[in-house]
Design an enzyme around this catalytic site. Structure first.
Site, PDB file in Angstrom:
ATOM      1  N   SER A  15      38.132  54.712  38.089  1.00  0.00           N
ATOM      2  CA  SER A  15      38.562  53.317  37.984  1.00  0.00           C
ATOM      3  C   SER A  15      37.580  52.567  37.086  1.00  0.00           C
ATOM      4  CB  SER A  15      38.628  52.697  39.376  1.00  0.00           C
ATOM      5  OG  SER A  15      37.376  52.787  39.993  1.00  0.00           O
ATOM      6  N   CYS A 383      35.331  22.804  43.641  1.00  0.00           N
ATOM      7  CA  CYS A 383      35.927  22.982  44.966  1.00  0.00           C
ATOM      8  C   CYS A 383      34.861  22.817  46.051  1.00  0.00           C
ATOM      9  CB  CYS A 383      36.681  24.302  45.033  1.00  0.00           C
ATOM     10  SG  CYS A 383      37.996  24.249  46.256  1.00  0.00           S
ATOM     11  N   LEU A 384      34.374  23.916  46.680  1.00  0.00           N
ATOM     12  CA  LEU A 384      33.308  23.746  47.662  1.00  0.00           C
ATOM     13  C   LEU A 384      32.106  23.051  47.016  1.00  0.00           C
ATOM     14  CD1 LEU A 384      32.221  24.288  50.512  1.00  0.00           C
ATOM     15  CD2 LEU A 384      31.383  26.488  49.690  1.00  0.00           C
ATOM     16  N   HIS A 509      40.272  23.997  40.500  1.00  0.00           N
ATOM     17  CA  HIS A 509      39.563  25.085  39.813  1.00  0.00           C
ATOM     18  C   HIS A 509      39.863  25.069  38.312  1.00  0.00           C
ATOM     19  CE1 HIS A 509      38.246  27.440  43.387  1.00  0.00           C
ATOM     20  NE2 HIS A 509      39.226  26.750  43.952  1.00  0.00           N
ATOM     21  N   GLU A 511      38.378  26.593  36.066  1.00  0.00           N
ATOM     22  CA  GLU A 511      38.114  27.899  35.451  1.00  0.00           C
ATOM     23  C   GLU A 511      39.368  28.764  35.317  1.00  0.00           C
ATOM     24  OE1 GLU A 511      37.273  26.972  38.469  1.00  0.00           O
ATOM     25  OE2 GLU A 511      37.181  28.624  39.911  1.00  0.00           O
TER      26      GLU A 511
END
Ligand code: GLN
Length: 537
Positions: A15, A383-384, A509, A511
């Site tokens: 992976s 956010c937070l 957010h 981002e």
């Protein structure tokens, strides 16, 4: 109405070979030739979506416009292609089974035995074709998570086998493998690739194109060997050499003619010649920055960079807009306290406090914010991060001792951040937050308005708690401005401080919306402010 062609990207050997970046790069090149493209990820795990996964397990959870909590690869898809994705672009084994089982419970299978083949594979095929059937795309690129040979990915490979049979040349299978370099032997080794193609053949799928990840260039003899053992044309063996930036990969794939090979395999005629000049301009600026800033990113998952993938990439986009390299110093929130803070932040030009859940590390975040506020260091709270800025201001400026979010301290005397009324009765964890895009009205007299250049914006959310409007007047009286509001419920989406060069907290957010083609204005502005503060000192 477009008739979609389907491209599958599978992975072999191991992976983390970068299927998401290869898929995104191919999408970019096909777009550059005038095709419309969407990319989808099928994840073989049993979680219905990655929303309930710890970021340590699977990296960041990426949120789409329609509020789907998805795999972080969708972030790459959007950042490369500048096209929004949706719930349909990320499907897990869990969701496939959930859909099939609810149909079974409704009696829709009319008494037949429900089985992996055909019912699960039919549902997988339905999820893939759903995007094609919208008529919007020339190409649907479907990335299969995991590695061929895994028990979990078998139904997905079987679905690909069936689709190829049904659609013939309208399907192309790209297999991404690893060609390791053995230093002791001084050689590149093709055996793992041969074995993983053999595994696919056992499952009835012959790849059309092999993309080989490698540290060293593949010479013609190695390419020839792979071609011969894996039954593909030599021109269909594509070298994918390690790159210094993920944003180099579309150009590397163009040089290797991956797009031409795909078009040849499925008889696709491009609307025009390739044009990725804007992308190349971005790369040029990325590689030749005139300035540099250091940003402190405060969070609790700092050991795993993938946990803040979109923020990391947004800094790259916003940096390029400022011709500025952005060095990110990842700072564990639990390492910050009143004593350590000034030393930790000594060489830092801007502070970003990251999103997050739960009480761990919260006091460190608050100490970082107090430092940024008092020392006039540019600050962006997401956010937070915004919620912590509200708590810090409540405690240290307004004097609301022990002010907190009810997420951290349900018994706080001053619940300045509190749960939304309609969330109170919810006990399930998955998909129960305020998720996806919501409109936000900006105050004309704000930094946010200047940066966005418009009054009504739309941003994506992922949270349960909100600024508690009971305290709004008190905050305003002490100098915190609420400059972005969700009009329908009067929720506070953006806070700013006036007597500070650049202090912005956002409940959403940003981002998730920054792309190579359009860097997010808040990141552009934040880096500009950091640069300014570095220059002025
Ligand atoms: N834990 C906070 C909430 O649920 C913030 C969430 C976040 O930062 N994404 O409101």
């Amino acid at each position: 109405m477009k008739d979609a062609k389907y491209i599958f990207v599978t992975g072999g050997v191991t992976s983390s070979l970068g299927k998401g970046i290869i898929s995104s790069s191919l999408a970019k090149l096909l777009q550059g030739r005038g095709f419309s493209v969407t990319i989808q990820k099928l994840d073989p795990y049993i979680n219905v979506d990655p929303g309930t996964l710890n970021p340590y397990e699977h990296g960041e959870c990426y949120v789409t416009e329609d509020g789907a909590e998805t795999d972080l690869d969708l972030g790459h898809y959007e950042r490369f292609s500048n096209t929004p994705t949706s719930q349909a672009n990320n499907v897990t084994t869990g969701r496939i089974y959930q859909n099939v089982i609810s149909r079974e419970r409704r009696g829709e299978f009319l008494g037949t035995t429900v089985q992996v083949i055909p019912h699960i594979t039919d549902e997988i095929k339905r999820s893939i074709k759903l995007l094609g059937l919208t008529g919007k795309y020339d190409f649907v690129i479907t990335e299969i998570g995991g590695t061929v040979g895994d028990i979990e990915s078998f139904p997905f490979i079987e679905a690909i086998r069936q689709m190829r049979w049904e659609m013939g040349r309208n399907c192309v299978v790209i297999h991404l493998t690893l060609v390791p370099y053995l230093a002791a032997a001084g050689e590149l080794k093709t055996k793992p690739t041969q074995h993983s193609v053999k595994t696919m053949l056992e499952q009835g799928v012959q790849p059309d194109i092999i993309v080989a990840r490698t540290e060293k260039p593949l010479n013609d003899s190695i390419k020839g060997k792979i071609a011969q053992f894996c039954n593909v044309d030599q021109s269909a063996v594509i070298e994918s050499i390690d790159a210094s930036s993920i944003y180099d990969v579309p150009v590397l794939m163009l040089d290797e003619k991956l797009d031409l090979e795909v078009m040849r395999k499925c008889n696709a005629i491009p609307p025009h010649e390739i044009d990725i000049s804007r992308w190349k301009k971005f790369l040029e600026r990325l590689k030749n920055p005139k300035h540099e800033v250091t940003i402190g990113l405060v969070g609790k998952y700092v050991e795993l960079k993938d946990a803040y993938k979109s923020i990391h990439e947004s800094f790259i986009h916003g940096g390029v807009e400022n011709d500025c390299a952005v060095k990110i110093k990842y700072i564990h929130s639990e390492s910050i306290n009143k004593e350590s803070v000034s030393q930790i932040f000594a060489d830092i030009d801007g502070v970003l406090v990251a999103p997050g859940f739960g009480a761990r590390g919260i006091e460190g975040k608050i100490a970082a914010i107090q430092y940024a506020r008092e020392n006039k260091v540019p600050f962006l709270g997401i956010c937070l991060g915004m919620q912590c800025a509200v708590i810090e201001f409540g405690r240290n400026v307004i004097g609301l001792k022990k002010a907190n979010s009810t997420e951290m301290d349900p018994k706080t005397p001053y619940p300045v951040i509190d749960i939304m009324k309609d969330q109170k009765s919810i006990n399930e964890m998955g998909g129960t937050m305020r998720l996806g895009a919501y409109p936000c009205q900006l105050d004309k007299d704000s930094k946010a308005f200047k940066l966005y250049g418009e009054g009504l914006i739309s941003e994506r959310h992922r949270h349960r708690f909100e600024f508690n409007n009971t305290y709004k007047q008190q905050y305003i009286a002490h100098g915190m401005k609420m400059t972005g509001i969700y009009p329908k419920d009067q929720l506070v989406e953006i806070i700013e401080l006036d007597n500070h060069p650049w202090f912005i907290g956002v409940q959403f957010h940003p981002e998730y919306k920054s792309t190579v083609a359009k860097a997010h204005p808040l990141f552009v502005g934040f880096i500009e402010a950091a640069l300014m503060s570095k220059t002025i000192g």
